[in-house]
Design a protein around this motif. Structure first.
Motif, PDB file in Angstrom:
ATOM      1  N   ASN A 184       0.747  -1.068   0.278  1.00  0.00           N
ATOM      2  CA  ASN A 184       0.317   0.549  -0.104  1.00  0.00           C
ATOM      3  C   ASN A 184       0.788   0.851  -0.098  1.00  0.00           C
ATOM      4  O   ASN A 184       0.833   2.077   0.461  1.00  0.00           O
ATOM      5  N   GLY A 185       1.999   0.783  -0.386  1.00  0.00           N
ATOM      6  CA  GLY A 185       3.073   2.300  -1.637  1.00  0.00           C
ATOM      7  C   GLY A 185       3.691   2.715   0.190  1.00  0.00           C
ATOM      8  O   GLY A 185       4.478   3.502  -0.289  1.00  0.00           O
ATOM      9  N   GLU A 186       3.647   1.800   1.096  1.00  0.00           N
ATOM     10  CA  GLU A 186       4.362   1.885   2.742  1.00  0.00           C
ATOM     11  C   GLU A 186       5.851   0.986   2.234  1.00  0.00           C
ATOM     12  O   GLU A 186       5.375  -0.479   1.702  1.00  0.00           O
ATOM     13  N   PRO A 187       6.463   1.343   2.883  1.00  0.00           N
ATOM     14  CA  PRO A 187       7.965   0.173   3.041  1.00  0.00           C
ATOM     15  C   PRO A 187       7.484  -0.848   4.280  1.00  0.00           C
ATOM     16  O   PRO A 187       6.752  -0.432   4.723  1.00  0.00           O
ATOM     17  N   ILE A 188       7.676  -2.738   3.917  1.00  0.00           N
ATOM     18  CA  ILE A 188       7.747  -3.294   4.847  1.00  0.00           C
ATOM     19  C   ILE A 188       8.238  -2.632   6.732  1.00  0.00           C
ATOM     20  O   ILE A 188       8.600  -2.580   6.311  1.00  0.00           O
ATOM     21  N   ASP A 189       7.118  -2.463   7.249  1.00  0.00           N
ATOM     22  CA  ASP A 189       7.588  -2.644   8.256  1.00  0.00           C
ATOM     23  C   ASP A 189       7.699  -3.912   9.389  1.00  0.00           C
ATOM     24  O   ASP A 189       6.710  -4.498   9.681  1.00  0.00           O
ATOM     25  N   VAL A 190       9.243  -3.639   9.609  1.00  0.00           N
ATOM     26  CA  VAL A 190       9.110  -5.523  10.422  1.00  0.00           C
ATOM     27  C   VAL A 190       8.216  -5.295  11.761  1.00  0.00           C
ATOM     28  O   VAL A 190       7.940  -6.113  12.228  1.00  0.00           O
ATOM     29  N   ASP A 191       7.690  -4.330  12.481  1.00  0.00           N
ATOM     30  CA  ASP A 191       7.536  -4.829  13.807  1.00  0.00           C
ATOM     31  C   ASP A 191       5.843  -4.440  13.659  1.00  0.00           C
ATOM     32  O   ASP A 191       4.260  -4.155  14.674  1.00  0.00           O
ATOM     33  N   LYS A 192       5.396  -4.436  11.908  1.00  0.00           N
ATOM     34  CA  LYS A 192       3.795  -4.329  12.083  1.00  0.00           C
ATOM     35  C   LYS A 192       3.206  -5.735  11.548  1.00  0.00           C
ATOM     36  O   LYS A 192       4.778  -6.971  11.074  1.00  0.00           O
ATOM     37  N   THR A 193       2.187  -5.802  11.736  1.00  0.00           N
ATOM     38  CA  THR A 193       1.368  -7.112  11.542  1.00  0.00           C
ATOM     39  C   THR A 193       0.757  -6.842  10.652  1.00  0.00           C
ATOM     40  O   THR A 193      -0.150  -6.692  10.201  1.00  0.00           O
ATOM     41  N   TYR A 194       0.907  -8.091   9.497  1.00  0.00           N
ATOM     42  CA  TYR A 194      -0.009  -7.880   7.975  1.00  0.00           C
ATOM     43  C   TYR A 194      -0.872  -9.016   7.833  1.00  0.00           C
ATOM     44  O   TYR A 194      -0.489 -10.484   8.444  1.00  0.00           O
ATOM     45  N   TYR A 195      -1.460  -9.420   7.171  1.00  0.00           N
ATOM     46  CA  TYR A 195      -3.055  -9.984   6.964  1.00  0.00           C
ATOM     47  C   TYR A 195      -2.884 -10.679   5.354  1.00  0.00           C
ATOM     48  O   TYR A 195      -3.118  -9.634   4.588  1.00  0.00           O
ATOM     49  N   VAL A 196      -2.678 -11.437   5.464  1.00  0.00           N
ATOM     50  CA  VAL A 196      -2.201 -12.165   4.085  1.00  0.00           C
ATOM     51  C   VAL A 196      -3.088 -13.101   3.805  1.00  0.00           C
ATOM     52  O   VAL A 196      -3.166 -14.480   4.310  1.00  0.00           O
ATOM     53  N   ALA A 197      -4.138 -12.995   2.676  1.00  0.00           N
ATOM     54  CA  ALA A 197      -4.678 -13.780   1.986  1.00  0.00           C
ATOM     55  C   ALA A 197      -4.094 -14.871   0.934  1.00  0.00           C
ATOM     56  O   ALA A 197      -3.007 -14.364   0.014  1.00  0.00           O
ATOM     57  N   THR A 198      -4.237 -16.191   0.841  1.00  0.00           N
ATOM     58  CA  THR A 198      -3.375 -16.919   0.202  1.00  0.00           C
ATOM     59  C   THR A 198      -4.355 -18.219   0.322  1.00  0.00           C
ATOM     60  O   THR A 198      -5.044 -18.028   0.576  1.00  0.00           O
ATOM     61  N   ASN A 199      -3.672 -19.324  -0.529  1.00  0.00           N
ATOM     62  CA  ASN A 199      -4.919 -20.390  -1.091  1.00  0.00           C
ATOM     63  C   ASN A 199      -4.435 -21.486   0.055  1.00  0.00           C
ATOM     64  O   ASN A 199      -2.792 -21.488   1.084  1.00  0.00           O
ATOM     65  N   ASP A 200      -4.535 -22.515   0.983  1.00  0.00           N
ATOM     66  CA  ASP A 200      -4.685 -23.094   1.649  1.00  0.00           C
ATOM     67  C   ASP A 200      -3.310 -24.504   1.338  1.00  0.00           C
ATOM     68  O   ASP A 200      -2.971 -24.621   2.436  1.00  0.00           O
ATOM     69  N   TYR A 201      -3.175 -24.513   0.093  1.00  0.00           N
ATOM     70  CA  TYR A 201      -1.610 -25.476  -0.349  1.00  0.00           C
ATOM     71  C   TYR A 201      -0.462 -24.736  -0.003  1.00  0.00           C
ATOM     72  O   TYR A 201       0.169 -24.957   0.578  1.00  0.00           O
ATOM     73  N   LEU A 202      -0.210 -23.157  -0.265  1.00  0.00           N
ATOM     74  CA  LEU A 202       1.132 -22.497   0.153  1.00  0.00           C
ATOM     75  C   LEU A 202       0.859 -21.754   1.482  1.00  0.00           C
ATOM     76  O   LEU A 202       1.758 -22.436   2.492  1.00  0.00           O
ATOM     77  N   TYR A 203       0.080 -22.219   1.668  1.00  0.00           N
ATOM     78  CA  TYR A 203      -0.386 -22.240   3.582  1.00  0.00           C
ATOM     79  C   TYR A 203       1.068 -22.496   4.090  1.00  0.00           C
ATOM     80  O   TYR A 203       1.584 -23.210   5.581  1.00  0.00           O
ATOM     81  N   ASP A 204       0.136 -23.996   3.850  1.00  0.00           N
ATOM     82  CA  ASP A 204       0.920 -25.919   4.535  1.00  0.00           C
ATOM     83  C   ASP A 204       2.294 -25.059   3.796  1.00  0.00           C
ATOM     84  O   ASP A 204       2.772 -26.927   4.057  1.00  0.00           O
ATOM     85  N   GLY A 205       2.619 -24.855   3.132  1.00  0.00           N
ATOM     86  CA  GLY A 205       4.257 -24.804   2.431  1.00  0.00           C
ATOM     87  C   GLY A 205       4.019 -25.080   1.064  1.00  0.00           C
ATOM     88  O   GLY A 205       5.513 -25.564   0.853  1.00  0.00           O
ATOM     89  N   GLY A 206       3.623 -25.368   0.290  1.00  0.00           N
ATOM     90  CA  GLY A 206       3.563 -25.937  -0.534  1.00  0.00           C
ATOM     91  C   GLY A 206       4.324 -24.685  -2.005  1.00  0.00           C
ATOM     92  O   GLY A 206       4.081 -23.527  -1.863  1.00  0.00           O
TER      93      GLY A 206
END
Length: 252
Positions: A184-206
């Motif tokens: 969203n136009g901002e550098p990634i903040d190591v102290d911030k929490t992000y909500y990342v959507a993905t599929n269940d295959y990738l979530y399990d390490g695919g």
């Protein structure tokens, strides 16, 4: 002779009787399934109404594609991949926000999960099944900024057009090192929490995407990507996905 001896004698006679009898054989026969097999008309007549109803639903027109879109039409981002990631964000965030009063920060899918082109012309329900024939569903992982950085490192090394939603911009220099990574136009903040959507295959390490675990929390939306595509297609008469600047490599 005692009862005990009589029982032993009967047992011996039974054993010898079984040993001398002919052993039954079980044989298998290979049946080749091909065009030579005749159709069972009764069964075919029974399922015909269901088949016609299913085909009618699958072939119903739900949108239109002005061009043909393929996952091979770009090195780091493609029109079809951008469409899928943005559709997951749009449809998935609506559900996620209603349940949690939070918003998805961005979406990451996998390039290999796109299984078909979207051909120029009418888009049908069948199109969505062809693009996404798997039963993969969307989950939202709560990740620290450090994990998001690991994700960006993975993408820079993979050099594949893994679909990213438009909230992400990842720029590689001419040597494929990360020049810039923003959400969203901002550098990634190591102290911030992000909500990342993905599929269940990738979530399990695919696909080697091990950065989703461990995490700060998981939300299961119970929403198949295929259904997301169908719902998203139905909302517009004509799709218009484009390659853009969300994941690029600088040449100079």
């Amino acid at each position: 002779m005692t009862i005990k001896h009589i029982l032993k004698l009967c047992l011996l006679l039974l054993i010898f009787s079984c040993a001398s009898s002919e052993i039954s054989k079980i044989e298998g026969k290979r049946i080749v399934i091909n065009d030579s097999l005749e159709t069972n008309q009764a069964i075919d007549d029974f399922i015909k109404p269901y088949r016609l109803h299913l085909n009618k639903d699958m072939d119903s027109i739900i949108s239109y594609a002005p061009e043909t879109y393929s996952k091979s039409d770009g090195q780091l981002n493609t029109a079809i991949g951008n469409l899928m990631a943005d559709a997951v964000y749009s449809e998935g965030n609506s559900i996620f926000n209603k349940r949690t009063q939070k918003n998805i920060d961005f979406v990451l899918l996998n390039h290999g999960g796109i299984r078909s082109i979207i051909s120029k012309g009418n888009i049908t329900t069948r199109t969505a099944f062809q693009v996404m024939p798997f039963e993969n569903s969307i989950v939202v992982a709560t990740l620290k900024g450090t994990q998001v950085n690991l994700m960006m490192e993975y993408l820079s090394k993979a050099k594949r057009a893994h679909p990213l939603s438009h909230q992400v911009q990842l720029i590689l220099d001419k040597d494929s090192a990360i020049s810039s990574a923003t959400i969203n136009g901002e550098p990634i903040d190591v102290d911030k929490t992000y909500y990342v959507a993905t599929n269940d295959y990738l979530y399990d390490g695919g696909d080697g995407m091990t950065f989703f675990q461990p995490n700060e929390g998981l939300y299961v939306l119970d929403y198949k990507i295929r259904n997301i595509l169908i719902d998203n297609f139905k909302k517009r008469d004509t799709i218009n996905p484009k390659k853009d600047e969300r994941f690029i490599k600088l040449e100079d």
